[in-house]
Design an enzyme around this catalytic site. Sequence first.
Site: not given
Length: 176
Positions: A55-56
């Site tokens: 995930c970012g």
Amino acid sequence: MTPRLALLCLAAPLAALAACPPLLNHQVPALMGGKINLCDYSGKAVVVVNTASQCGFTPQYKGLQSVWKSYQAKGAVVVGFPSDDFNQELAKDAEVAQFCESNYGVSFPMASRVHVRGSDAHPFYQALAEASGTTPKWNFYKYIISADGKTVTAFSSLTKPDSPDFIKALNVALPR
């Protein structure tokens, strides 16, 4: 063993059980086997975060580890809950554990992969949603449970673990 001593030995675990706030009265499978008994964190400020390795927001692991190291002695614990509810978590617990340790040095307790929202959400996350009035909107959604287990403050994924608002809420949640 005297009858009185036997009674005390039986009463001690019951007293400990009674002291566990209902919100923490859950067990979850641990990432590397065994169980995490959330009652063990009764009397501590508990930071709960749903995580994902791809995930970012994954770099927030660094900040969570820092919070864990800085606040552990003050009466706080960080507990990570890997989840693939947003389709960004590795497929196996062993992969998640290796990723977290090798990339971010994660040493705080981590649960096995769980669902954190919807009808399949783990009962602990269902209780968190009820207590806070909100469910995770994305990965790295954070909750701080006060040391008395009665107050829950939620933070979006955009709030970093070292943000002033997060640290202020954590300090308020610490045991007195």
